[in-house]
Structure formats: structure tokens, C-alpha cells
Design an enzyme around this catalytic site. Sequence first.
Site, PDB file in Angstrom:
ATOM      1  N   PRO A 139      13.912  -0.535  -5.195  1.00 10.42           N
ATOM      2  CA  PRO A 139      13.425  -1.197  -3.985  1.00 10.42           C
ATOM      3  C   PRO A 139      12.026  -0.727  -3.611  1.00 10.42           C
ATOM      4  O   PRO A 139      11.697   0.454  -3.736  1.00 10.42           O
ATOM      5  CB  PRO A 139      14.441  -0.776  -2.918  1.00 10.42           C
ATOM      6  CG  PRO A 139      15.648  -0.346  -3.673  1.00 10.42           C
ATOM      7  CD  PRO A 139      15.152   0.212  -4.964  1.00 10.42           C
ATOM      8  N   GLU A 140      11.199  -1.665  -3.163  1.00  8.96           N
ATOM      9  CA  GLU A 140       9.874  -1.286  -2.675  1.00  8.96           C
ATOM     10  C   GLU A 140       9.986  -0.852  -1.215  1.00  8.96           C
ATOM     11  O   GLU A 140      11.033  -0.992  -0.576  1.00  8.96           O
ATOM     12  CB  GLU A 140       8.898  -2.438  -2.874  1.00  8.96           C
ATOM     13  CG  GLU A 140       8.821  -2.861  -4.345  1.00  8.96           C
ATOM     14  CD  GLU A 140       7.497  -3.473  -4.763  1.00  8.96           C
ATOM     15  OE1 GLU A 140       6.480  -3.246  -4.092  1.00  8.96           O
ATOM     16  OE2 GLU A 140       7.477  -4.164  -5.798  1.00  8.96           O
TER      17      GLU A 140
ATOM     18  N   LYS B  20       9.497   5.260  -0.275  1.00 11.23           N
ATOM     19  CA  LYS B  20      10.802   4.825  -0.771  1.00 11.23           C
ATOM     20  C   LYS B  20      11.907   5.803  -0.402  1.00 11.23           C
ATOM     21  O   LYS B  20      13.009   5.754  -0.967  1.00 11.23           O
ATOM     22  CB  LYS B  20      10.720   4.628  -2.290  1.00 11.23           C
ATOM     23  CG  LYS B  20       9.696   3.564  -2.691  1.00 11.23           C
ATOM     24  CD  LYS B  20       9.617   3.378  -4.188  1.00 11.23           C
ATOM     25  CE  LYS B  20       8.555   2.338  -4.547  1.00 11.23           C
ATOM     26  NZ  LYS B  20       8.461   2.080  -6.000  1.00 11.23           N
TER      27      LYS B  20
ATOM     28  N   ARG C 217       4.262  15.802  -0.488  1.00 11.96           N
ATOM     29  CA  ARG C 217       4.146  15.323  -1.867  1.00 11.96           C
ATOM     30  C   ARG C 217       3.796  13.836  -1.934  1.00 11.96           C
ATOM     31  O   ARG C 217       3.411  13.348  -3.002  1.00 11.96           O
ATOM     32  CB  ARG C 217       5.466  15.539  -2.622  1.00 11.96           C
ATOM     33  CG  ARG C 217       5.842  16.974  -2.826  1.00 11.96           C
ATOM     34  CD  ARG C 217       6.922  17.112  -3.887  1.00 11.96           C
ATOM     35  NE  ARG C 217       8.147  16.393  -3.557  1.00 11.96           N
ATOM     36  CZ  ARG C 217       9.166  16.915  -2.890  1.00 11.96           C
ATOM     37  NH1 ARG C 217       9.093  18.162  -2.445  1.00 11.96           N
ATOM     38  NH2 ARG C 217      10.254  16.209  -2.668  1.00 11.96           N
TER      39      ARG C 217
ATOM     40  N   ARG D 270       4.198   0.455 -17.753  1.00 12.48           N
ATOM     41  CA  ARG D 270       4.662  -0.589 -16.828  1.00 12.48           C
ATOM     42  C   ARG D 270       4.056  -1.927 -17.216  1.00 12.48           C
ATOM     43  O   ARG D 270       2.892  -2.008 -17.628  1.00 12.48           O
ATOM     44  CB  ARG D 270       4.221  -0.268 -15.384  1.00 12.48           C
ATOM     45  CG  ARG D 270       4.651   1.081 -14.864  1.00 12.48           C
ATOM     46  CD  ARG D 270       6.130   1.156 -14.606  1.00 12.48           C
ATOM     47  NE  ARG D 270       6.561   0.221 -13.600  1.00 12.48           N
ATOM     48  CZ  ARG D 270       6.554   0.478 -12.280  1.00 12.48           C
ATOM     49  NH1 ARG D 270       6.112   1.645 -11.832  1.00 12.48           N
ATOM     50  NH2 ARG D 270       6.993  -0.413 -11.412  1.00 12.48           N
TER      51      ARG D 270
END
Length: 274
Positions: A2-3, A52, A121, A258
Amino acid sequence: MPEGHTIHRLAARHRELFAGDKVLAGSPQGRFADGAAALSGTVLTGTEAYGKHLLHHYSGGLILHVHLGLYGRFTDGDGEPPAPVGQVRLRLASDRHWLDVRGPAACELLGPAEVAALRERLGPDPLREDADPVVAYARISRSRTALAALLLDQSVVAGTGLIFVTEALFRAGLPPTLPGRDLTEPAWHALWADLRELMLAAVATGRIDTVAGEHLPEAMGRPPRVDRHGGEVYVYRRPGLACHVCGTEVRRGVLAGRNLYWCPTCQASSTRIR
């Protein structure tokens, strides 16, 4: 995976279901038994999303961290919860609602210091009011790495996935292989603003739509896009089809493992994607 808009929608949904209520927690699967025991009987005081990552805040300072990863999902309902089906990592229930999470990459209790380290992070999240795009640009402007790869790096920008990155770069007329250090600061702020606008719209509607009104199916006399992700897009998962703007065939390539999609005319560059 999921974005970020999906995680922000989940945070709002869970706040609506449980905020201010005492919850009973269990781990039918057993893998989160100790954490569920600690949560049971506490009150959900708030929820938030950062990129996320989903955070539930409970009375007593307990913080539940969930990252769905590739396979995780939530289900919820009203009234008495049904018998668990499948590998339910965590079940929450109140007098009014229930919530299950299955298959998350992370489901854990964190302390304030650990949450602070998690945020440290991550890059700024375009959906958060406290996000500072200057922080992201400081990383981008020093890097030779392709811009698409930088935008997919959660330590640079949090919450952006392949659809948002691919489409925002098309809308900006920027090739995905543009080295980060070649992106001007005004171009970055325009790109950030567009990312934020697209992601806010997706939070509101629950789907990702990126095309302007003049490029919608009804305006162009074309059939609607059919894809499990839904939404009208310019280049994402449209290789070999005509660009809605210029008619050039949309290309597909691989960058940092990707799939990427772009229009070689609208996003012209001498830098190649293999």
C-alpha cells in the site's frame, strides 16, 4: 505494498472506530500474544500515519506499530467479532467494533524513543502537516542517483510508491533517470506540491487518479482504464499504449529492480533506462 494514502486512510478509520474506547486485544495466531496482552484493557487515544507506517497510541504510553508490507491487510466490522479466519496476528475489539490484521511485515509495541528513531529513519511525508520538503531536497540535491529511485527511497520521501512517483514525474515532465543533483530547487518544490496534491486527493477518494480533466475517458472518448489498482493514470502500467498527451508509445524499463513507466516525448532525456 500500500502507498502512503492508504495508511493515512487506515489511521483515520481506526480512530473513528476506537478512539476513546477501551479495547480487548488478542492474537489468534499467537505471534503477538504478549503484545496483545499488554494492550488489552487500554484506551486508544489516537492514531497517526507516517509514510507507510501506522501508529496507534494507547493509554499508559503504549504505541502499536504496524507496517503492512506486501501481504498485510486489515479487516473490520461492527458488533461481535466473528470467529477468526486465517492467520490473524492481532484482533482488537470494543463494545461497538472489531478489527483484525493479517500478514503484516511488522506488528509490535514501541516506546517513545523507538518511535522517534523510526521517524528519524524516514524522510518527510507529503501528507503530514509537519513535513519539511527542504529536508528531502538536501538529500536529493547531493545525489547522482536517479530521481525515481530517490523518490522511492522511504528515507528520502516517506509514503510514496511506484504509482505516485511514476505519475508525478510524468506530470512534471521529468525523466525518471534524471540525477537527483540535476533537479533544481524550484522544480523540486513544484514536484513536492504536486505529490502532496495527488496524495491528498487519494486519501479523500481511496483511489489514485492523476489525469487532468481534458484527459479523462469521457473527454477523450476512450474507454476507462481497467486495472486492479483502479484510477486514471498517464503512464503507470501503460507500456505500449499511446500517451494521453502526445500520442507517443509509453515505455517501460527497469531501474533499481523496479519497473518504471514513462513517455519518451513528454519526459525527454538523453539518459536511458535499460
